[in-house]
Design a protein around this motif. Sequence first.
Motif, short mmCIF file in Angstrom:
data_model
loop_
_atom_site.label_atom_id
_atom_site.label_comp_id
_atom_site.label_asym_id
_atom_site.label_seq_id
_atom_site.Cartn_x
_atom_site.Cartn_y
_atom_site.Cartn_z
N ASN A 87 29.27 -16.26 81.07
CA ASN A 87 30.11 -15.31 80.32
C ASN A 87 30.74 -15.98 79.10
O ASN A 87 30.79 -15.40 78.00
CB ASN A 87 31.20 -14.75 81.23
CG ASN A 87 30.62 -13.84 82.30
OD1 ASN A 87 29.54 -13.27 82.12
ND2 ASN A 87 31.31 -13.71 83.41
N SER A 88 31.22 -17.20 79.29
CA SER A 88 31.81 -17.92 78.15
C SER A 88 30.76 -18.19 77.09
O SER A 88 31.02 -18.05 75.88
CB SER A 88 32.44 -19.23 78.63
OG SER A 88 33.47 -18.98 79.58
N ALA A 90 28.02 -16.50 76.53
CA ALA A 90 27.60 -15.24 75.87
C ALA A 90 28.62 -14.82 74.81
O ALA A 90 28.24 -14.43 73.68
CB ALA A 90 27.42 -14.15 76.92
N SER A 91 29.90 -14.89 75.18
CA SER A 91 30.92 -14.49 74.19
C SER A 91 30.96 -15.45 73.00
O SER A 91 31.06 -15.02 71.83
CB SER A 91 32.29 -14.41 74.86
OG SER A 91 32.66 -15.69 75.38
N SER A 92 30.84 -16.74 73.27
CA SER A 92 30.85 -17.72 72.19
C SER A 92 29.61 -17.59 71.32
O SER A 92 29.68 -17.70 70.08
CB SER A 92 30.93 -19.14 72.77
OG SER A 92 32.13 -19.31 73.49
N LEU A 94 27.86 -14.89 70.77
CA LEU A 94 28.00 -13.69 69.96
C LEU A 94 28.94 -13.95 68.77
O LEU A 94 28.68 -13.52 67.63
CB LEU A 94 28.52 -12.55 70.82
CG LEU A 94 28.67 -11.18 70.13
CD1 LEU A 94 27.30 -10.70 69.62
CD2 LEU A 94 29.27 -10.16 71.10
N PHE A 95 30.02 -14.69 69.06
CA PHE A 95 30.97 -15.00 67.99
C PHE A 95 30.34 -15.88 66.92
O PHE A 95 30.46 -15.63 65.72
CB PHE A 95 32.20 -15.68 68.61
CG PHE A 95 33.19 -16.17 67.62
CD1 PHE A 95 34.04 -15.30 66.95
CD2 PHE A 95 33.27 -17.53 67.30
CE1 PHE A 95 34.96 -15.77 66.02
CE2 PHE A 95 34.17 -17.99 66.37
CZ PHE A 95 35.02 -17.11 65.73
#
Length: 524
Positions: A87-88, A90-92, A94-95
């Motif tokens: 999850n970390s 994926a969010s990073s 995307l950012f």
Amino acid sequence: MTPRSFATRQFRLLARSVSQPVRAGIAGGMARLWPRLDMISVKVRHWWQLRSLAQQFATAAAAVLLCGMAILGFWVSERIKQGVVHNSAASSALFMDSHIAPLVQELATDGEISQSYRAELDRTLTHAAISNRVSAIKIWRTDGVIAYSNWHEKIGLKFKPTPNFTRALGGVISAEFEGQYHEQDSRERALQGPLLEIYAPVRDRSTGRVIAISEFYEAGASIKVALDRAEAMSWIVVGLVTLGMMAALSGIVARGSRTIEEQRNRLTAQLTELSMLLADNRELSQKVRRLHHRTAIINEKLLRRVGADLHDGPAQLLSLALLRLDGLVPLVSPKPPEGSGGEGVQASAKGAAGCDLEKIRHSLQDAMKELRQICSGLALPELENATLADVVRMAVRAHEHRTESRVTMNISELPLVVPGELKTCVYRFVQEGLNNAFRHAQAQGQATFARVDAGKIRIEIRDQGPGLGVTVEPGTRRLGLSGLQDRIESLGGTMEIGPAVDGGTCLVAHFDLDRLTTMDAEHD
């Protein structure tokens, strides 16, 4: 011999000389170790057998549940770690993709990033939102060449693709928290603190094709705290669930164990009581056997006494009566008439009296003979020094002498030393059996068999008379057979009577040798 073959031979000899002491040392060590292991296993088995059912279950359940808890805890922790990392990542990713992808699109056509875009990437990494989050970054071409790095000296270098690189090349975000060390990561690994290494595909905006791989390292202090907290919570939950299961199962088994222990105690008490009753029954049985034994002795003495009294009393009186009758015979003998008719009448009266007297004399002689036979049957010969085979022969010969009949004998090897009560019982059994055969079968096919069969003495009396037709029930036997059966059972034997195979009647007695030995020891 060539130098090479000589060297090979010397090496083999050296290896053999070294391996032999090693093998000897291993064998000696195992020889010393096995007794200790065996002793430990014996102690463990002894300790286990002393434990109650609840304790055994608690020990086994604790071992199984702890192993299961460890496996489940490690699996849950790993799944939580993978979930948090993914999850970390994926969010990073995307950012970062929103900031990096527009600056590397020329890799789709030119295969490299221009200086202007490199400078723009350098400025992007200095932004607070990114610099506080990302410690290092590399942009890989699909052929494994570094197209951009915040450490410019690595630009243009080519390295062997890692598994994470390969997965990202397939369009999948891949991440690794404090992962394995790779040669291209030497500068990044020198950074302080835990790092989350993320590989994300960079796609062509027009076609969606993967044109590069962005590799960046995110500060993982917060992730590590979250992972540690999640791992601790997972272990606490798994441990509490395991303890709850152990407590519930142990409670159920403990209650069952108490029930079993109570039942075992009750069964033990009942078994003790039953053992006492069996001991009392054995004692009573021994007393009954001793009473039977004494009764048989008393009956035998009574029979001898009755025989002696009959011989010395009524037999002597009958002998005296016969002598007196012999003296009266001349007085009543008729004489031929010589003179008058009166003398003829008197002679006729004397003749009638003489006939009556002769009938009385014959009746007394028959009674005397029968009384002597009864006396001889009641009195036993001397059996103390005779063997069991001799006792059977003596009974048969006495019957032949008394009845003037013929008896077939077949006597196999019998024990030489038996109790005196057995000798008396066997003599009476043969005597009574042959008397019945003489009386009811008119002495047809009288036979006596004696042998040892399967540890039992078997005495058998047969005849070829009309037979019984069916087996005689115990309640319908004659007085002589009933008394004989009681005498046999008092010695632990059995008696059977029934039709013989070839016709007639068969009377069988069995005596257990072991039981006779035990009874003889008890009487002694």
